[in-house]
Write a protein that holds these residues in place. Structure first.
Motif, PDB file in Angstrom:
ATOM      1  N   GLN A 214      -1.721  37.796  20.686  1.00  0.00           N
ATOM      2  CA  GLN A 214      -0.312  38.183  20.677  1.00  0.00           C
ATOM      3  C   GLN A 214       0.419  37.537  19.505  1.00  0.00           C
ATOM      4  O   GLN A 214       1.264  38.171  18.856  1.00  0.00           O
ATOM      5  CB  GLN A 214       0.340  37.783  21.995  1.00  0.00           C
ATOM      6  N   GLY A 215       0.108  36.296  19.224  1.00  0.00           N
ATOM      7  CA  GLY A 215       0.728  35.621  18.087  1.00  0.00           C
ATOM      8  C   GLY A 215       0.370  36.283  16.772  1.00  0.00           C
ATOM      9  O   GLY A 215       1.232  36.483  15.906  1.00  0.00           O
ATOM     10  N   ARG A 216      -0.914  36.638  16.613  1.00  0.00           N
ATOM     11  CA  ARG A 216      -1.317  37.312  15.377  1.00  0.00           C
ATOM     12  C   ARG A 216      -0.674  38.686  15.257  1.00  0.00           C
ATOM     13  O   ARG A 216      -0.239  39.086  14.169  1.00  0.00           O
ATOM     14  CB  ARG A 216      -2.840  37.420  15.336  1.00  0.00           C
ATOM     15  N   ALA A 217      -0.605  39.419  16.366  1.00  0.00           N
ATOM     16  CA  ALA A 217       0.024  40.746  16.322  1.00  0.00           C
ATOM     17  C   ALA A 217       1.511  40.633  16.009  1.00  0.00           C
ATOM     18  O   ALA A 217       2.057  41.438  15.236  1.00  0.00           O
ATOM     19  CB  ALA A 217      -0.188  41.460  17.658  1.00  0.00           C
ATOM     20  N   ARG A 218       2.166  39.636  16.580  1.00  0.00           N
ATOM     21  CA  ARG A 218       3.587  39.442  16.321  1.00  0.00           C
ATOM     22  C   ARG A 218       3.821  39.086  14.851  1.00  0.00           C
ATOM     23  O   ARG A 218       4.743  39.611  14.194  1.00  0.00           O
ATOM     24  CB  ARG A 218       4.138  38.352  17.219  1.00  0.00           C
ATOM     25  N   THR A 219       2.997  38.213  14.306  1.00  0.00           N
ATOM     26  CA  THR A 219       3.130  37.823  12.901  1.00  0.00           C
ATOM     27  C   THR A 219       2.918  39.008  11.973  1.00  0.00           C
ATOM     28  O   THR A 219       3.656  39.209  11.004  1.00  0.00           O
ATOM     29  CB  THR A 219       2.129  36.709  12.584  1.00  0.00           C
ATOM     30  N   ALA A 220       1.893  39.831  12.283  1.00  0.00           N
ATOM     31  CA  ALA A 220       1.613  40.998  11.446  1.00  0.00           C
ATOM     32  C   ALA A 220       2.752  42.008  11.516  1.00  0.00           C
ATOM     33  O   ALA A 220       3.145  42.591  10.499  1.00  0.00           O
ATOM     34  CB  ALA A 220       0.302  41.645  11.879  1.00  0.00           C
ATOM     35  N   ALA A 221       3.326  42.207  12.708  1.00  0.00           N
ATOM     36  CA  ALA A 221       4.428  43.154  12.846  1.00  0.00           C
ATOM     37  C   ALA A 221       5.668  42.675  12.089  1.00  0.00           C
ATOM     38  O   ALA A 221       6.356  43.460  11.420  1.00  0.00           O
ATOM     39  CB  ALA A 221       4.754  43.366  14.320  1.00  0.00           C
ATOM     40  N   LEU A 222       5.967  41.372  12.184  1.00  0.00           N
ATOM     41  CA  LEU A 222       7.117  40.822  11.462  1.00  0.00           C
ATOM     42  C   LEU A 222       6.920  40.914   9.953  1.00  0.00           C
ATOM     43  O   LEU A 222       7.873  41.209   9.209  1.00  0.00           O
ATOM     44  CB  LEU A 222       7.351  39.369  11.890  1.00  0.00           C
ATOM     45  N   ALA A 223       5.705  40.663   9.492  1.00  0.00           N
ATOM     46  CA  ALA A 223       5.437  40.758   8.053  1.00  0.00           C
ATOM     47  C   ALA A 223       5.625  42.187   7.563  1.00  0.00           C
ATOM     48  O   ALA A 223       6.202  42.426   6.486  1.00  0.00           O
ATOM     49  CB  ALA A 223       4.018  40.277   7.759  1.00  0.00           C
ATOM     50  N   LEU A 224       5.184  43.164   8.343  1.00  0.00           N
ATOM     51  CA  LEU A 224       5.344  44.552   7.942  1.00  0.00           C
ATOM     52  C   LEU A 224       6.819  44.967   7.961  1.00  0.00           C
ATOM     53  O   LEU A 224       7.299  45.656   7.041  1.00  0.00           O
ATOM     54  CB  LEU A 224       4.535  45.445   8.880  1.00  0.00           C
ATOM     55  N   ALA A 225       7.550  44.523   8.983  1.00  0.00           N
ATOM     56  CA  ALA A 225       8.975  44.851   9.058  1.00  0.00           C
ATOM     57  C   ALA A 225       9.746  44.216   7.902  1.00  0.00           C
ATOM     58  O   ALA A 225      10.642  44.839   7.297  1.00  0.00           O
ATOM     59  CB  ALA A 225       9.546  44.395  10.400  1.00  0.00           C
ATOM     60  N   SER A 226       9.401  42.980   7.574  1.00  0.00           N
ATOM     61  CA  SER A 226      10.067  42.311   6.462  1.00  0.00           C
ATOM     62  C   SER A 226       9.796  43.037   5.147  1.00  0.00           C
ATOM     63  O   SER A 226      10.694  43.190   4.296  1.00  0.00           O
ATOM     64  CB  SER A 226       9.597  40.861   6.384  1.00  0.00           C
ATOM     65  N   PHE A 227       8.568  43.488   4.966  1.00  0.00           N
ATOM     66  CA  PHE A 227       8.244  44.221   3.741  1.00  0.00           C
ATOM     67  C   PHE A 227       9.023  45.528   3.676  1.00  0.00           C
ATOM     68  O   PHE A 227       9.518  45.922   2.612  1.00  0.00           O
ATOM     69  CB  PHE A 227       6.743  44.487   3.689  1.00  0.00           C
ATOM     70  N   ARG A 228       9.143  46.239   4.788  1.00  0.00           N
ATOM     71  CA  ARG A 228       9.890  47.500   4.789  1.00  0.00           C
ATOM     72  C   ARG A 228      11.363  47.263   4.434  1.00  0.00           C
ATOM     73  O   ARG A 228      11.965  48.029   3.664  1.00  0.00           O
ATOM     74  CB  ARG A 228       9.793  48.143   6.171  1.00  0.00           C
ATOM     75  N   ASN A 229      11.943  46.194   5.015  1.00  0.00           N
ATOM     76  CA  ASN A 229      13.340  45.900   4.686  1.00  0.00           C
ATOM     77  C   ASN A 229      13.506  45.519   3.218  1.00  0.00           C
ATOM     78  O   ASN A 229      14.477  45.889   2.567  1.00  0.00           O
ATOM     79  CB  ASN A 229      13.862  44.784   5.581  1.00  0.00           C
ATOM     80  N   ARG A 230      12.545  44.756   2.720  1.00  0.00           N
ATOM     81  CA  ARG A 230      12.627  44.286   1.337  1.00  0.00           C
ATOM     82  C   ARG A 230      12.396  45.420   0.345  1.00  0.00           C
ATOM     83  O   ARG A 230      13.062  45.518  -0.685  1.00  0.00           O
ATOM     84  CB  ARG A 230      11.613  43.168   1.129  1.00  0.00           C
ATOM     85  N   ALA A 231      11.417  46.287   0.667  1.00  0.00           N
ATOM     86  CA  ALA A 231      11.092  47.375  -0.251  1.00  0.00           C
ATOM     87  C   ALA A 231      11.946  48.614  -0.022  1.00  0.00           C
ATOM     88  O   ALA A 231      11.981  49.511  -0.876  1.00  0.00           O
ATOM     89  CB  ALA A 231       9.616  47.736  -0.113  1.00  0.00           C
ATOM     90  N   GLY A 232      12.612  48.667   1.114  1.00  0.00           N
ATOM     91  CA  GLY A 232      13.452  49.818   1.406  1.00  0.00           C
ATOM     92  C   GLY A 232      12.681  51.082   1.699  1.00  0.00           C
ATOM     93  O   GLY A 232      13.155  52.190   1.429  1.00  0.00           O
ATOM     94  N   VAL A 233      11.492  50.923   2.266  1.00  0.00           N
ATOM     95  CA  VAL A 233      10.664  52.082   2.602  1.00  0.00           C
ATOM     96  C   VAL A 233      10.174  51.919   4.038  1.00  0.00           C
ATOM     97  O   VAL A 233      10.062  50.805   4.555  1.00  0.00           O
ATOM     98  CB  VAL A 233       9.457  52.220   1.651  1.00  0.00           C
ATOM     99  N   ILE A 234       9.893  53.048   4.665  1.00  0.00           N
ATOM    100  CA  ILE A 234       9.326  53.024   6.017  1.00  0.00           C
ATOM    101  C   ILE A 234       7.817  53.190   5.941  1.00  0.00           C
ATOM    102  O   ILE A 234       7.060  52.394   6.487  1.00  0.00           O
ATOM    103  CB  ILE A 234       9.950  54.135   6.888  1.00  0.00           C
ATOM    104  N   ASP A 235       7.417  54.262   5.249  1.00  0.00           N
ATOM    105  CA  ASP A 235       5.996  54.532   5.067  1.00  0.00           C
ATOM    106  C   ASP A 235       5.824  55.114   3.666  1.00  0.00           C
ATOM    107  O   ASP A 235       6.194  56.270   3.431  1.00  0.00           O
ATOM    108  CB  ASP A 235       5.490  55.514   6.129  1.00  0.00           C
TER     109      ASP A 235
END
Length: 390
Positions: A213-234
């Motif tokens: 659960q910790g690894r999944a949470r970290t991976a999800a947060l990293a992906l969300a942060s990248f989307r916010n930073r890059a301004g893209v969804i997919d």
């Protein structure tokens, strides 16, 4: 001349030795046997008769038999196959643990928690050479354990999976009570080991779930942060949309060029020609902008797609690990509910109605035979020494 009767020396010797007959013969034989026979045979045998016949305390043996059943381990013997038909088999690991526990100091502490062992083996009604701490000099726990090791025995038959426990005491009640108490403690140990095994199995699976659960949470947060930073969804989907827009713009550009070419050929002074040129220029600029958004610049979708894919793969891998950990946890809980090793009492602790030890006749005869053998050997050695001196 008076005639005197002749005296037979042999008859005088016989009279001096106590007369004739069996009694006289026995006296002559004992007299001729000498001190060695008395020391090796007569005295030890007499002491054995006094000890085994009068002094030695009766020993009562309480016997119980038990097996440890486990629903998950394979059976190997005829009795094991019989148990297997009911869905059970012999839990040899737990059985060995129970056997080792009964022979341990912890079992003695549990047995003597209220002083039962010391009362049963050390009371004044027991002959002094048989009781524990006969002279009251050393009643330490270690001495009691040595005495306990001689009075309690557990034999395990690996073929049948049945353990036989025998407890020796000087009253039937004490032997039965101590056997029952040790059997209850062995059963409690098996239950404790079983509970610990189930708890460890579930705790390990729960820890794996928490880590996943910790690894999944970290991976999800990293992906969300990248989307916010890059301004893209997919990036891939957005690139697909952008390419569709470019394709439409290119179709419009081709149509505008064809229209410009046709108007230029038909009417070179047509007022729509400047508008078509402006439209073509705009379409070209729009296509270049869309192409730059897709590829060719540091902020393009193609540049962010690689990092996005890496983060996406990490998230998917973490999600799969979490799913596997959750499935393992469920399996562990199901296994914990099924896993149950327990003690099955084949024969309850018996209450003996007669003493089985000491073997009095055997003890006396053994002493007599050993004395005769020692006397015979020493007699031959002494005879050889005399002949050597002569």
């Amino acid at each position: 001349m008076n005639s005197h009767p002749k005296i037979d020396p042999s008859s005088a010797d016989v009279a001096s030795l106590g007369g004739s007959g069996p009694v006289g013969g026995l006296k002559r034989w004992l007299s001729g046997a000498g001190l060695l026979f008395w020391l090796c045979v007569v005295v030890p045998t007499t002491l054995a008769i006094v000890y085994f016949g009068v002094l030695a305390s009766d020993v009562y043996i309480s016997e119980s038999r038990f097996v440890v059943r486990s629903p998950k381990k394979p059976s190997v013997s005829g009795v094991g196959m019989l148990l297997e038909t009911a869905g059970f088999s012999n839990g040899s690991d737990e059985m060995r643990a129970a056997q080792g526990y009964i022979s341990s100091r912890d079992a003695l502490r549990a047995l003597d928690g209220d002083g039962l062992a010391r009362r049963a083996w050390g009371n004044d009604s027991i002959f002094i050479l048989n009781r524990f701490d006969p002279f009251g000099l050393d009643g330490s726990f270690e001495e009691l354990f040595l005495y306990y090791d001689d009075k309690v025995a557990v034999d395990f038959d690996s073929e049948t999976g049945i353990a036989t426990m025998m407890v020796r005491a000087f009253t039937p009640q004490d032997a039965q009570v101590m056997n029952r108490r040790l059997l209850e403690r062995a059963e409690a140990l098996v239950n404790q080991l079983n509970d610990r095994s189930r708890g460890d199995l579930v705790r390990y699976a729960e820890r794996e779930v928490m880590e996943a659960q910790g690894r999944a949470r970290t991976a999800a947060l990293a992906l969300a942060s990248f989307r916010n930073r890059a301004g893209v969804i997919d990036p891939e989907r957005q690139a697909s949309v952008q390419l569709q827009m470019i394709s439409k713009l290119q179709d419009e550009l081709i149509g505008a060029r064809m229209q410009l070419l046709q108007l230029s050929a038909a009417a070179s002074e047509n007022p729509q020609l400047p508008l078509l040129k402006v439209r073509i220029t705009g379409l070209q600029r729009a296509i270049e902008e869309q192409m730059g958004a897709v590829a060719g610049s540091s902020g393009s979708l193609s540049a962010t797609a690689a990092q996005y894919q890496r983060l996406q793969v990490e998230r998917e891998f973490a999600d799969r690990q979490l799913s596997a950990a959750l499935a393992t946890l469920q399996d562990a809980r199901n296994e914990a509910r099924r896993q149950r090793a327990y003690v099955e009492r084949v024969a309850l602790p018996s209450r003996p109605d007669d003493s089985m030890e000491p073997l009095r006749i055997r003890g006396i005869l053994s002493t007599l035979i050993a004395g005769l053998v020692a006397w015979g050997v020493l007699s031959m050695l002494l005879a050889g020494v005399r002949e050597h001196k002569d």
